[in-house]
Every structure is written in structure tokens, then in C-alpha cells.
Design an enzyme around this catalytic site. Structure first.
Site, PDB file in Angstrom:
ATOM      1  N   PHE A   1      -5.319 -25.917 -58.919  1.00 17.56           N
ATOM      2  CA  PHE A   1      -3.935 -25.496 -58.690  1.00 17.56           C
ATOM      3  C   PHE A   1      -3.802 -24.066 -58.188  1.00 17.56           C
ATOM      4  O   PHE A   1      -2.816 -23.383 -58.496  1.00 17.56           O
ATOM      5  CB  PHE A   1      -3.095 -25.689 -59.966  1.00 17.56           C
ATOM      6  CG  PHE A   1      -3.372 -26.980 -60.675  1.00 17.56           C
ATOM      7  CD1 PHE A   1      -3.204 -28.197 -60.021  1.00 17.56           C
ATOM      8  CD2 PHE A   1      -3.842 -26.990 -61.970  1.00 17.56           C
ATOM      9  CE1 PHE A   1      -3.478 -29.395 -60.658  1.00 17.56           C
ATOM     10  CE2 PHE A   1      -4.126 -28.182 -62.626  1.00 17.56           C
ATOM     11  CZ  PHE A   1      -3.944 -29.391 -61.964  1.00 17.56           C
ATOM     12  N   CYS A   2      -4.751 -23.579 -57.411  1.00 19.32           N
ATOM     13  CA  CYS A   2      -4.728 -22.198 -56.909  1.00 19.32           C
ATOM     14  C   CYS A   2      -4.547 -21.203 -58.048  1.00 19.32           C
ATOM     15  O   CYS A   2      -3.904 -20.161 -57.891  1.00 19.32           O
ATOM     16  CB  CYS A   2      -3.627 -22.009 -55.865  1.00 19.32           C
ATOM     17  SG  CYS A   2      -3.930 -22.900 -54.331  1.00 19.32           S
ATOM     18  N   ALA A   3      -5.121 -21.544 -59.195  1.00 22.51           N
ATOM     19  CA  ALA A   3      -5.099 -20.661 -60.363  1.00 22.51           C
ATOM     20  C   ALA A   3      -6.444 -20.831 -61.071  1.00 22.51           C
ATOM     21  O   ALA A   3      -6.502 -21.153 -62.259  1.00 22.51           O
ATOM     22  CB  ALA A   3      -3.941 -21.009 -61.280  1.00 22.51           C
TER      23      ALA A   3
END
Length: 431
Positions: free
Chosen positions: A388-390
Site C-alpha cells: 500500500f505504498c507504506a
């Protein structure tokens, strides 16, 4: 601008009142599933890109025939487009509760907004950011960190809102030298959905002489965001998460650092004057000192108009009403997942933390990508899987490795889609 130029009225949708508070496009789309046949698509990936509100689409369609250049022409359509663009800026300012001297700069996205602010930081500004941030809020500051121009301090993932405030206070108090500082905080996590203590973090930052930028990409679609009430210095968000997927974003807040910085992009529209003196190769440029300074090039008037339309729609619908419905759906979703053996929901702050409609989880015996593919292929349900781009946050939550499945929803989600999702998770997890 002449008062005789007026925007066209938005198209009116007739028929019975919708069951949803704010209907979205795509609610009648059907998709094929394994074994043959089609089912209504359950779009449960709002945290990545929310569908357009029907009202936003209608407003954009009503304006489209009148589209013209912005700030560039004397013709009627150019004047109309310019007025529409600047009225959109005023609408966004009202939506965010901007202070009288705040600026609203239109960008492409939250990522673009935070990169703009990063480029505008005074030299030597130390940035403090929790490792739990989305990459859009985690990475823009690092480009100048290696040169020492913008030192960055990553803060460990807190396990409670109170710990987040304490961690920040300690880090700010211990900084050397005690110079300008910026704190980047999220409003709501794009992984866990948990709402962060923004007001308390802002108070801690200001007590130590630091400024605050709020990544409101996940918060603004679900809760009212008021710059003055939260006492933050800037807010960044994306239209495509706010039911206006037309490629626009916003950076709103204090003007001084932006006014003093070199323009984010060099080009037309950002200048007052460009001239050549003598035989000099470099032109003499006088840059605009207002919002145009960082909006070089032809602006995305469609995107700005769409964002403003979404802001009006959400405000008129009432965030208290929208949040109450969302919380009911969220309670049903979490209770359903809790009843499925082998499902573990990811959380930093615990079960009682306030949340928006974003939930990530893992399922024993399943790779997240295979689980998401099965939800789509067999049940017509669209979710997200991965990190999740995290990446630092997910790795903190899953120290043994792996990735997760994320379900997210909003104002256009029917109750039936949550019920169908919970049932599908139960069937797949039981295999």
C-alpha cells in the site's frame, strides 16, 4: 472580471431519491465471475481511488462545452474558465476552513503537493516524520537530506496516540541545532484506517517552534478537515480520493515559505515579467508572488472544478451524517471479519481507536495477492493487496514479512457490498 460572466448551471438528475447519501458512478456496472455469469461490481478500493460522485460528473459535463484557457485570454470562454478556476480555489479554501492569509495551490495530487512543500523549505529545515506515513509523505524530504540541506528524522511507529505525541515531543526537544523544523503527519492511515491525534501533534510541534503539514488524503473524504481547528500550517489532499478523479490535488496553508521559495516549475503563468538585458544568456525574470508562483503552465481547470464540486457535495451532505453511516458499515465489517477464523486485522492503536473506512488484514494460509484475485474472480469484489505504498508501516505490523489485503469504502458503498464481502471472506478463508 466582469460580473456578466457566469458559470453554466450543473445538470439536474431526475428520478427517485437515491438510497445512498451521495451516489457515485459505476454503481450499475456488472463484471464476469468464474463459472459464468455476471454480478454487480463491488468497488471496495476507495483508499486508492474513489469513484466519481454522480454530482461531480454532472458538474464537469455541464461545464465541458464552455472549457477555455485560464488566465490567458480575453474571450468569453477564457474569462468564464478563469472565473470558474478561481471560484474553485475559494470553494476549497472554505472547505478546509483556511485562514484569511492562507493560499490554496492546485497541484496534481497529495504526492505533488508534498513535493512542492519539500522544494519550498528554507535551507536547514529539519523534517520529522513517522515511519508509518504513506510514501507520498515519507519520501519527498529525503531528496535533499543527503546534502544536509534538509535533514530528516524518522520516528518509530507509535503504538498509541499518546505515544505518538510523546515521541514527537522528545524528538523536537532534542534537535540540534534548534532551528526551523517541519512535522509531517497523517490524518488517517491508508493501511489501518486509524485516525491520528492531529490536533495534539500540532500543539506539540508548535510548542517546540515547528510547523506542521497534514497529509489529509485519507481523512478529507471521510471527516471534516479544518485548518484553523486542527491548528496545522498546511494541508495536502488528492481529488481522486475525494470522489473527483480528474488529476488534481491541493496544498493549502501558510504563504510565507511558498512565497520565498523558487517556483516549483519554471514556465508561463508563474511570471510577472521576463526580459533579456544586453547579450546576457540568462533572462531576467520577475516571478509572481501569489499562488501563480507555483502553478506554472496551463492549469487543470477540469480537475479544480471537480475538486470544488466534491467539496460542495460533501459539505452539503454533512460530514456528521456521512460519518455515522460509515461507522455503521465499519462496525459490520469488523464484526464480520472478527468472526472468521484465521483472519487478523492490522492495527497500530488497538481495537478502540477511531477509524475511517479502511481495513487491512491477513488470512492464514493465503497470499494476499491470491486472496484479492479470488475475491475479484469469484465474487466480483475489487480490493487492494500488497504494501500500500507504506512499506515501513506494513513491515512494522507484519515483522515476519508478507503483505496484506485492504478493503476500503465510502459514501457510495451500498450496505449489500459490505455483506457480500464479509460472506466471501468467510467462504474463502474456510477452504
Amino acid at each position: 472580471m466582469s460580473s456578466t460572466v457566469s458559470a453554466p448551471a450543473p445538470a439536474v438528475v431526475t428520478g427517485p431519491a437515491p438510497a445512498l447519501p451521495l451516489p457515485v458512478l459505476g454503481r450499475d456496472v456488472r463484471v464476469p465471475v468464474a463459472g459464468g455469469g455476471e454480478v454487480p461490481y463491488a468497488a471496495l478500493d476507495y483508499a486508492a481511488s474513489a469513484p466519481a460522485l454522480q454530482r461531480v460528473w454532472d458538474d464537469v459535463a455541464a461545464y465541458a462545452p464552455y472549457y477555455g484557457s485560464v488566465h490567458r485570454g480575453a474571450g468569453y470562454l477564457s474569462r468564464l474558465s478563469t472565473e470558474l478556476f478561481e471560484n474553485s480555489r475559494a470553494t476549497v479554501a472554505a472547505f478546509l476552513g483556511c485562514r484569511a492569509d492562507d493560499q490554496v495551490v492546485f497541484t496534481r495530487s497529495t504526492t505533488d503537493s508534498l513535493n512542492l512543500l519539500a522544494a519550498a523549505l528554507p535551507a536547514g529545515t529539519r523534517v520529522f516524520v513517522f515511519e508509518t506515513e504513506h510514501h507520498a509523505a515519507l519520501l519527498p524530504w529525503t531528496r535533499r537530506a543527503g546534502t544536509g540541506e534538509t535533514p530528516v528524522t524518522w520516528l518509530d511507529a507509535p503504538r498509541s496516540p499518546e505515544q505518538a505525541v510523546e515521541t514527537l515531543e522528545r524528538a523536537l526537544a532534542a534537535r540540534e541545532p534548534y532551528g526551523p523544523a517541519l512535522v509531517c503527519v497523517t490524518g488517517a492511515s491508508n493501511v489501518t484506517g486509524e485516525v491520528w491525534p492531529v490536533r495534539e501533534l500540532a500543539a506539540a510541534a508548535h510548542a517546540h517552534g515547528a510547523r506542521v503539514v497534514l497529509d489529509a488524503a485519507q481523512l478529507a473524504p471521510h471527516r471534516a478537515v479544518d485548518i484553523g481547528e486542527l491548528d496545522v500550517d498546511w494541508v495536502a489532499f488528492s481529488g481522486h480520493k475525494l470522489y473527483a478523479p480528474f488529476g488534481a490535488g491541493v496544498l493549502a496553508g501558510r504563504a510565507d515559505w511558498l512565497r520565498a521559495a523558487e517556483p516549483y516549475l519554471a514556465g508561463g503563468g508563474a511570471t510577472r515579467s521576463v526580459r533579456r538585458e544586453g547579450d546576457g544568456v540568462q533572462p531576467v525574470v520577475e516571478w509572481d508572488e501569489g499562488v501563480a508562483r507555483h502553478e506554472a503552465g496551463s492549469p487543470n481547470v477540469i480537475g479544480a472544478h471537480a475538486v470544488a464540486s466534491a467539496c460542495r457535495a460533501l459539505t452539503e451532505a454533512g460530514f456528521e451524517r456521512l460519518a455515522a453511516r460509515e461507522e455503521a458499515l465499519l462496525a459490520r465489517l469488523r464484526a464480520g471479519l472478527a468472526a472468521v477464523p484465521g483472519v487478523r486485522v492490522l492495527s497500530l492503536f488497538g481495537d478502540d481507536a477511531p477509524r475511517v473506512g479502511v481495513v487491512s488484514f491477513v488470512v492464514d494460509g493465503w497470499e494476499s495477492s491470491a486472496f484479492a484475485a479470488a475475491l475479484s474472480g469469484e465474487y466480483g469484489i475489487g480490493v487492494r493487496d500488497g504494501l500500500f505504498c507504506a512499506h515501513p508501516l506494513v513491515r512494522a505490523l507484519l515483522p515476519a514479512g508478507g503483505s496484506a489485503v485492504r478493503v476500503s469504502f465510502g459514501v457510495g458503498t451500498p450496505d449489500e457490498h459490505i455483506e457480500r464481502f464479509v460472506g466471501a471472506v468467510g467462504e474463502l478463508a474456510g477452504r
